[in-house]
Design an enzyme around this catalytic site. Structure first.
Site, PDB file in Angstrom:
ATOM      1  N   GLY A   1     -51.931  32.599  45.922  1.00  0.00           N
ATOM      2  CA  GLY A   1     -52.933  31.625  45.486  1.00  0.00           C
ATOM      3  C   GLY A   1     -52.726  30.499  46.211  1.00  0.00           C
ATOM      4  O   GLY A   1     -52.122  30.347  47.403  1.00  0.00           O
TER       5      GLY A   1
ATOM      6  N   VAL B   1     -49.690  29.312  48.467  1.00  0.00           N
ATOM      7  CA  VAL B   1     -48.462  29.778  47.971  1.00  0.00           C
ATOM      8  C   VAL B   1     -48.363  31.361  48.499  1.00  0.00           C
ATOM      9  O   VAL B   1     -49.449  32.219  48.098  1.00  0.00           O
ATOM     10  CB  VAL B   1     -48.407  29.570  46.583  1.00  0.00           C
ATOM     11  CG1 VAL B   1     -46.960  30.413  46.006  1.00  0.00           C
ATOM     12  CG2 VAL B   1     -48.674  28.188  45.993  1.00  0.00           C
TER      13      VAL B   1
ATOM     14  N   LYS C   1     -43.805  28.099  48.512  1.00  0.00           N
ATOM     15  CA  LYS C   1     -44.704  27.330  48.349  1.00  0.00           C
ATOM     16  C   LYS C   1     -44.963  26.476  49.362  1.00  0.00           C
ATOM     17  O   LYS C   1     -43.891  25.927  50.200  1.00  0.00           O
ATOM     18  CB  LYS C   1     -44.304  26.402  47.255  1.00  0.00           C
ATOM     19  CG  LYS C   1     -45.408  25.644  46.545  1.00  0.00           C
ATOM     20  CD  LYS C   1     -44.652  24.831  45.211  1.00  0.00           C
ATOM     21  CE  LYS C   1     -45.602  23.862  44.436  1.00  0.00           C
ATOM     22  NZ  LYS C   1     -45.020  23.501  43.103  1.00  0.00           N
TER      23      LYS C   1
ATOM     24  N   GLY D   1     -52.896  25.993  45.967  1.00  0.00           N
ATOM     25  CA  GLY D   1     -52.630  25.052  45.010  1.00  0.00           C
ATOM     26  C   GLY D   1     -53.361  24.037  45.744  1.00  0.00           C
ATOM     27  O   GLY D   1     -53.905  23.895  46.943  1.00  0.00           O
TER      28      GLY D   1
ATOM     29  N   ASP E   1     -42.720  34.617  29.596  1.00  0.00           N
ATOM     30  CA  ASP E   1     -42.395  36.180  30.034  1.00  0.00           C
ATOM     31  C   ASP E   1     -42.269  36.667  28.507  1.00  0.00           C
ATOM     32  O   ASP E   1     -41.078  36.605  28.083  1.00  0.00           O
ATOM     33  CB  ASP E   1     -41.280  36.415  30.943  1.00  0.00           C
ATOM     34  CG  ASP E   1     -41.135  37.635  31.375  1.00  0.00           C
ATOM     35  OD1 ASP E   1     -41.382  38.803  30.549  1.00  0.00           O
ATOM     36  OD2 ASP E   1     -40.805  38.114  32.504  1.00  0.00           O
TER      37      ASP E   1
END
Length: 337
Positions: A71, A78, A93, A73, A200
């Site tokens: 992704g 990331v 990250k 950010g 989760d």
């Protein structure tokens, strides 16, 4: 932010699917704050996006080999990576370390990035994201951390999409335990909100993430005058730029609990100024007025956690946890696991 494309199925036949989630359409703040893994061949979908395709030329960060992009950010890409020596898959990250404009905002971003590694890196708790490594490579700063499965609790904050109430009490017990541990290590998170907590449902477990604006509290260095965090979840003392300690996290977690219970924020407004006024001056509508099926303990716990007078709140996460544990046993006949 690493969104694992999977069905989120909650007990009591409560189901929410996030299969339709597009990683590049997710709110940037959500992506920045959240660490959740991508399981299905989401990678091909991302790689087809020309605007970030060139980032795949990065092959490694230190000893970590890059496997793909998870992704983008607000602070950087990331990646999903692996430590080949022990075959541990991680989230990486990153932050660009050089900028054409050497602005105070960019300096703050760098400080925040490495502060996360320093603060969370010293913590070891089952419900706090694990930081494995921090370093610099390819002109990028990087943090290697847990590759988490699940979804941010922000997916369960709308009316009709909330999780079962007994489950919420159990998850809050885990969060209070994690933050009690952090506070005992003198770490105040300062940005507790649903987007920073990963759930989760296979493990019925939550993980607190994003310690980017956390700091190590030191009585000789009180941090005042700096407003950081997400406005809707800020404590009155954060809004007013006053000294912040662990009881600020208690307020923010109270707001989070309220929203998760009923699908509404306790303090709302069209502008930051309006929200700030609501938080510091206005009384929130009782949570059970939004959800009449809640036990009275929900209102009592939220009200105490969100008390505007810091001395009248729970004074520690341990006290908050005890209230939740007692209510869970009394109202739902369930013992905290």
């Amino acid at each position: 932010s690493l969104l694992k494309e999977k069905n989120i199925t909650v007990n009591h036949n409560h189901k929410t699917s996030i299969n339709q989630l597009d990683p590049l359409s997710v709110d940037e703040d959500e992506l920045e704050q959240t660490l959740v893994i991508v399981e299905s061949p989401f990678k091909n979908k991302i790689q087809s996006q020309a605007k970030i395709n060139h980032h795949l030329t990065v092959e490694n960060f230190g000893r970590y080999q890059v496997e793909g992009i998870l992704g983008k950010g607000a602070m950087g890409i990331v990646y999903q990576g692996v430590d080949p020596k022990i075959n541990r898959h991680v989230a990486i990250k990153t932050l660009q370390l050089s900028d054409d404009i050497d602005s105070p905002e960019f300096d703050e971003a760098k400080q925040r990035f490495f502060r996360e590694a320093q603060t969370a890196g010293g913590l070891s708790h089952a419900n706090i994201v694990t930081i494995y490594d921090v370093g610099e490579d390819n002109h990028l700063g990087y943090i290697a951390m847990d590759l988490l499965t699940g979804a941010p609790l922000s997916l369960f904050t709308q009316p009709g999409q909330t999780l079962p109430t007994p489950l919420l009490y159990q998850l809050l017990i885990q969060i209070t335990d994690a933050l009690d541990y952090a506070h005992n290590q003198n770490v105040v998170h300062r940005d507790i909100k649903p987007a920073n907590i990963i759930y989760d449902d296979d493990l019925l477990k939550v993980t607190v993430t994003d310690f980017g604006i956390a700091y190590v509290s030191d009585n000789s260095k009180t941090r005042t005058g700096i407003i950081m965090g997400s406005p809707y979840y800020m404590s009155p003392e954060q809004i007013l730029g006053l000294k912040v300690d662990g009881r600020s996290d208690i307020f923010s977690l109270g707001v989070t609990f309220y929203q998760l219970l009923c699908g509404h924020l306790p303090f709302q407004g069209e502008s930051i100024a309006t929200v700030a006024y609501q938080i510091t001056k206005a009384k929130a509508i009782a949570v059970n007025q939004h959800n009449i099926n809640l036990p009275t303990s929900a209102m009592r716990i939220c009200n105490k956690a969100m008390h505007k007078d810091i001395e009248k709140r729970y004074q520690s996460m341990a006290e908050f946890k005890f209230a939740l544990t007692s209510a869970l046993k009394r109202d739902f006949k369930v013992a905290a696991s």
